[in-house]
Design an enzyme around this catalytic site. Structure first.
Site, PDB file in Angstrom:
ATOM      1  N   ARG A  37       0.968  -1.122  -0.254  1.00 34.62           N
ATOM      2  CA  ARG A  37       0.397  -0.404  -0.024  1.00 34.62           C
ATOM      3  C   ARG A  37       0.564   1.973   0.047  1.00 34.62           C
ATOM      4  NH1 ARG A  37      -4.645  -1.542  -2.167  1.00 34.62           N
ATOM      5  NH2 ARG A  37      -5.370  -4.302  -1.442  1.00 34.62           N
ATOM      6  N   HIS A  67       7.684  -6.403  -7.072  1.00 34.03           N
ATOM      7  CA  HIS A  67       6.724  -5.951  -7.375  1.00 34.03           C
ATOM      8  C   HIS A  67       6.776  -4.833  -6.757  1.00 34.03           C
ATOM      9  CE1 HIS A  67       2.557  -5.795  -8.093  1.00 34.03           C
ATOM     10  NE2 HIS A  67       2.430  -6.739  -8.686  1.00 34.03           N
ATOM     11  N   TYR A  70       0.820  -1.029  -5.089  1.00 34.39           N
ATOM     12  CA  TYR A  70       0.037  -1.522  -5.537  1.00 34.39           C
ATOM     13  C   TYR A  70      -0.501   0.072  -5.754  1.00 34.39           C
ATOM     14  CZ  TYR A  70      -0.941  -6.341  -4.728  1.00 34.39           C
ATOM     15  OH  TYR A  70      -0.705  -7.484  -4.805  1.00 34.39           O
ATOM     16  N   HIS A 107       2.007  -2.856 -12.216  1.00 35.21           N
ATOM     17  CA  HIS A 107       0.244  -2.616 -12.635  1.00 35.21           C
ATOM     18  C   HIS A 107       0.527  -1.094 -13.298  1.00 35.21           C
ATOM     19  CE1 HIS A 107      -1.297  -4.927  -9.435  1.00 35.21           C
ATOM     20  NE2 HIS A 107      -0.880  -5.714  -9.614  1.00 35.21           N
ATOM     21  N   GLU A 142       1.826  -5.368 -16.182  1.00 33.71           N
ATOM     22  CA  GLU A 142       1.423  -6.526 -15.836  1.00 33.71           C
ATOM     23  C   GLU A 142       0.370  -6.131 -16.905  1.00 33.71           C
ATOM     24  OE1 GLU A 142      -0.407  -8.645 -11.908  1.00 33.71           O
ATOM     25  OE2 GLU A 142       1.606  -7.896 -11.316  1.00 33.71           O
ATOM     26  N   ASP A 176       0.212 -12.405 -16.080  1.00 37.19           N
ATOM     27  CA  ASP A 176      -1.172 -13.004 -14.893  1.00 37.19           C
ATOM     28  C   ASP A 176      -1.965 -13.624 -15.756  1.00 37.19           C
ATOM     29  OD1 ASP A 176      -3.070 -13.005 -12.861  1.00 37.19           O
ATOM     30  OD2 ASP A 176      -1.494 -11.964 -11.848  1.00 37.19           O
ATOM     31  N   HIS A 179      -4.929 -12.514 -14.397  1.00 36.21           N
ATOM     32  CA  HIS A 179      -5.896 -11.124 -15.240  1.00 36.21           C
ATOM     33  C   HIS A 179      -5.987 -11.068 -16.320  1.00 36.21           C
ATOM     34  CE1 HIS A 179      -3.966  -8.534 -11.769  1.00 36.21           C
ATOM     35  NE2 HIS A 179      -4.739  -9.796 -11.779  1.00 36.21           N
ATOM     36  N   HIS A 211       2.791 -14.257 -13.918  1.00 35.82           N
ATOM     37  CA  HIS A 211       1.814 -14.851 -12.421  1.00 35.82           C
ATOM     38  C   HIS A 211       0.894 -16.332 -12.130  1.00 35.82           C
ATOM     39  CE1 HIS A 211       2.713 -11.076 -11.175  1.00 35.82           C
ATOM     40  NE2 HIS A 211       3.528 -11.638 -10.302  1.00 35.82           N
ATOM     41  N   ASP A 224     -10.622  -8.817 -10.971  1.00 40.01           N
ATOM     42  CA  ASP A 224      -9.681  -9.386 -10.468  1.00 40.01           C
ATOM     43  C   ASP A 224      -9.560 -10.047  -8.201  1.00 40.01           C
ATOM     44  OD1 ASP A 224      -6.716  -9.652  -9.430  1.00 40.01           O
ATOM     45  OD2 ASP A 224      -6.380  -7.783  -9.351  1.00 40.01           O
ATOM     46  N   HIS A 226      -8.201 -13.748  -7.319  1.00 42.54           N
ATOM     47  CA  HIS A 226      -6.883 -14.921  -6.757  1.00 42.54           C
ATOM     48  C   HIS A 226      -7.603 -16.264  -6.647  1.00 42.54           C
ATOM     49  CE1 HIS A 226      -3.597 -12.505  -8.431  1.00 42.54           C
ATOM     50  NE2 HIS A 226      -4.849 -11.684  -9.001  1.00 42.54           N
ATOM     51  N   GLU A 256       0.750 -16.565  -7.182  1.00 40.44           N
ATOM     52  CA  GLU A 256       0.293 -15.524  -5.907  1.00 40.44           C
ATOM     53  C   GLU A 256      -0.702 -16.309  -5.252  1.00 40.44           C
ATOM     54  OE1 GLU A 256       1.590 -11.154  -7.851  1.00 40.44           O
ATOM     55  OE2 GLU A 256      -0.484 -12.434  -9.247  1.00 40.44           O
TER      56      GLU A 256
END
Length: 276
Positions: A37, A67, A70, A107, A142, A176, A179, A211, A224, A226, A256
């Site tokens: 975050r 990574h 986000y 992203h 991504e 991904d 995704h 991913h 989204d 997972h 993930e």
């Protein structure tokens, strides 16, 4: 050799993450560069980094994947949000020069109502400003599910970014599975066709990481969510095809999937290795 690993926390250090990967028979792993975050990245400790390097060299590890958080949105309409994203991006690339990691995934961003073309333009401007010729890491865009105003829901949108970049040799794509399935690419029944589309639109030379995630949501939902491999709408057979596809044999796979601890990844890795 199947290059596969989970997403691991580096809260206890990089050496510990490498040891955890070994425990579950992984030969790579993904990690967040900082809190997902946002926030400040943890200071690096040379001894800790050296411990990871030793583990990787002694156990024939594949490339690691860093990574970005986000909250990093290079396409935002808000100048302050973009400035924060640019700061994080540059700090992360500088940080990676001191780590045994050459892949940096993010992203692409959300245009927040400005439109896709404007958002792509902002991403391109930022990347052209922030990347440099001798940077260590390859930056990966991504593929996204397409919820809200996300950019990267189609191979065409990613190609539009790549087309206008000055340093195309420093850019790549992380595909991904959750995704792209949610975005409308039917990897369950038409994997070869999807890969052919990727090659035509972007070029397989740009595919640097995958991913591996099942999906809780139906095909083309643009959601989204997972799921564990084989437990969702993509299904077990699709992943069997993906990890045994010759075109993808040298590309690292990163899990993930939603487990409370890393032991859940061990079973998935064992199953995937049994296929190769």
């Amino acid at each position: 050799m199947l290059i596969i690993g989970p997403h691991l926390s580096i809260a206890k250090g990089f050496t510990k993450a490498g040891q955890t990967a070994l425990e579950i028979n992984a030969n790579t792993f993904q990690f967040f560069t900082r809190n997902p975050r946002g926030g400040k990245a943890k200071d690096l400790e040379q001894k800790d980094v050296e411990g990871l390097v030793d583990i990787m060299e002694e156990n024939n590890f594949g490339p690691l994947l860093a990574h970005a958080p986000y909250t990093m949105n290079l396409a935002s309409e808000n100048p302050e949000t973009r400035a924060f994203a640019q700061t994080v991006f540059k700090e992360d690339l500088l940080r990676l020069k001191d780590l045994p990691c050459q892949l940096y995934n993010f992203h692409p961003g959300s245009h927040t109502g400005q439109g896709v073309e404007k958002g792509i333009g902002l991403i391109v401007d930022a990347l052209n400003e922030l990347m440099w010729e001798d940077q260590k890491a390859t930056v990966l865009l991504e593929t996204m599910s397409g919820k809200g105003s996300e950019i990267g829901r189609s191979f065409g949108e990613l190609r539009a970014i790549i087309n206008d970049l000055s340093l195309k040799n420093k850019i790549g794509v992380c595909l991904d599975t959750c995704h792209v399935y949610s975005a409308g690419y039917n990897i369950t029944e038409e994997l070869q066709s999807v890969l052919d589309q990727f090659d035509r639109m972007i070029g397989l030379k740009f595919l640097k990481a995958i991913h591996l995630n099942d999906s809780m949501m139906p095909f083309e939902s643009h959601k989204d969510r997972h799921e564990k491999l084989g437990k969702g709408t993509i299904g077990k057979k699709a992943f069997e095809k993906i990890v045994t596809e010759p075109i993808l044999k040298d590309i690292p796979f990163f899990l993930e999937t939603p487990y409370d601890n890393y032991l859940g990844y061990a079973d998935e890795i064992a199953w995937l290795r049994s296929l190769s």
